[in-house]
Design an enzyme around this catalytic site. Sequence first.
Site, PDB file in Angstrom:
ATOM      1  N   LYS A 155       1.474   2.413   3.201  1.00  0.00           N
ATOM      2  CA  LYS A 155       2.179   2.862   1.999  1.00  0.00           C
ATOM      3  C   LYS A 155       1.200   3.530   1.036  1.00  0.00           C
ATOM      4  O   LYS A 155       0.063   3.077   0.879  1.00  0.00           O
ATOM      5  CB  LYS A 155       2.849   1.652   1.352  1.00  0.00           C
ATOM      6  CG  LYS A 155       3.646   1.942   0.104  1.00  0.00           C
ATOM      7  CD  LYS A 155       4.225   0.637  -0.414  1.00  0.00           C
ATOM      8  CE  LYS A 155       5.022   0.818  -1.685  1.00  0.00           C
ATOM      9  NZ  LYS A 155       5.557  -0.481  -2.164  1.00  0.00           N
ATOM     10  N   SER A 174      10.362  -0.595  -2.305  1.00  0.00           N
ATOM     11  CA  SER A 174       9.516   0.566  -2.508  1.00  0.00           C
ATOM     12  C   SER A 174       8.746   0.995  -1.250  1.00  0.00           C
ATOM     13  O   SER A 174       8.115   2.038  -1.247  1.00  0.00           O
ATOM     14  CB  SER A 174       8.520   0.280  -3.641  1.00  0.00           C
ATOM     15  OG  SER A 174       7.697  -0.823  -3.327  1.00  0.00           O
ATOM     16  N   SER A 231      10.322  -5.273  -1.712  1.00  0.00           N
ATOM     17  CA  SER A 231       9.873  -3.992  -1.193  1.00  0.00           C
ATOM     18  C   SER A 231       9.334  -3.905   0.219  1.00  0.00           C
ATOM     19  O   SER A 231       9.118  -2.813   0.716  1.00  0.00           O
ATOM     20  CB  SER A 231       8.828  -3.407  -2.142  1.00  0.00           C
ATOM     21  OG  SER A 231       9.374  -3.202  -3.406  1.00  0.00           O
TER      22      SER A 231
END
Length: 475
Positions: free
Chosen positions: A86, A161, A185
Site C-alpha cells: 500500500k 483504505s 482497512s
Amino acid sequence: MKTQNSQPDVIYYQDASSLAQMIRKREISPVEVVQAHLDRITALNPEINAIVTVAGNALEAARAAEAAVLRGDELGPFHGVPFTVKDSIDTANILTQRGSPIFRGRNPEDDATSVARMKQAGGILLAKTNLPEFSYWIESDNLLSGRSNNPWDLSRTPGGSSGGESAAIAAGMSPIGLGTDLAISVRGPAAQTGIVSLKATHGRVPMTGVWPRVPRRFWHVGPMARSIRDLSLAFSVLAGPDGLDGYAYSTAQFDAGTGSAPNRQLRIGWLVEPGFGPVDPEVAATVVAAAEALKSMGLVVEPVRIPALERDFALDVFNRLHVMEMKEAFKEATAGRSEHEIYRMAKTMLSLPDTSMADFIDAEQGAERLRDGFAAYFQKYDVLLTPVLPVPAHKHGVEEFIINGQKVDATYLQGATVPLNVTGLPGISMRFGTSTEGLPISVQVVGSWLAESTILHVASLLESVSEVRGLHPNI
C-alpha cells in the site's frame, strides 16, 4: 462479472506459499513468476487502477533470486515471491506518495519495518498500490492516482483504505501484500474482493515507516493474501518488536503454519446483531453458515450477545477518540497547500468540530468498557464469529445505505470491524459466501489478544470446507 475456478497452471492465481514451494523445488523460476505478474498488471491495471507505481528493479531482483536458488543458497520463506505494498507504507527508493498531490514525487530513503521484513524473507517488491487520500476513507480514490475498481464488478469499490491492495490480489496482479488498518482497512477491502487478510493484535507488527502515525493506538499493518496459510506465514515474518515502535513490544510465541488451537475443545460464539449496526440478511446468513460449518466439525458453537457492544457503540467511541489526533496530522500535512491539492476526505476531516474534553474522556471510558467486555467474553469463548461488512461490495460513491430496513451513512460499514481497533483484538477477514449478485461475502474470525494462532486455526478449518475457495473474478 462471472466467476471461474482457478487453474493450477496459472501462475498469477497461485498463493504465495505455493509459489515459494515451486521456486524452492526449481519447478518455476522467480523470473517467470515476477514476469507473469508484471504481464497481468499490464493487461488489467488500466481498468482496475490498483497499481500506482511498479518497482523498476523487480526483474533484476528476480534474477538475483534465481541465481541464489541455482547456487543452493539458504532461502527465506518467501524467496522469489513478488509482493505489493500500500502506498502509505515507505519503500526505499520507490515512490510513496500517500494518495495525495501534496506528496507527489516523495521517495523515501528507507523501507518500513514491514517491507524490510518481507524482503529479508526473500520477497521481491513488485509494486505500490492505490489508497484514499491519506489512507482515510472506505473507498480508494484520490486526486493523484484516481479511483480503484473492484475486479468482480468495475462499477463497485474494492474498499478502503487498502482497496488497491485488495483489488491487485483479487485480480492476480499480486499474490500477497501489505495494507494498513485504522478501522476497517485490511479487513473490509478483503471482504469486498473475496481475498483474506489479518489484523493482528495491536502492536504485533511495527508501524515504523507508515504514515500517518496518529492515532497509533488504533493503526495496524497487516498482510493480505489468497490463503490462510499465506496469512500465517506472513505473520510469522512480520511480527515482533523493532526497537522503534513503542507499541510493538510483544515477544509472545506464535506458529508459522496454519496455526494451532488450545489443547481442548474450542468454544465459538457467533454474533450478527446487536452491537454492530444493521446487517444485510445475506451477510447474516453467511455468518450463520460459517457457524454451522464449525459446529459440524465438533466444535462448541452458539449464538452470543456481548453487552459491552450494546452499551457503547464502538464506532461512536472511535469517532470521538480519533478525530482530534487525525485532524492535527491533516492540518500539518496541508498547511500552506492549495485547496486544489486537497481532496474531499481531508477537507471533511479538517471541517469537523473538535471533540470536547468531556466527550473525549467519556469515549476513553467507553473504550475501557469495551476492552473489559471482550475480556469477559474470552473467559468463556475462544473465538467470536461476526460479519466483516454489513453489505457486499457497493457501487462507487454511495454515501447512504438502506440495510435491513434501516437508513445509515457510509461510516456504518465499519460497525463490525472498528471494535477490534478500539480494543486491539486480532481478526481475520475471509470469504465464505456469495451474494445473489455474485459478489463475495466474508466473515470475521476474532480472537483474544495475542491469540492469532487460534484464529488462524479456525479460519483454516473454515477454508477447508468453503465452497468458494479458488473462485476468482472472470477477467
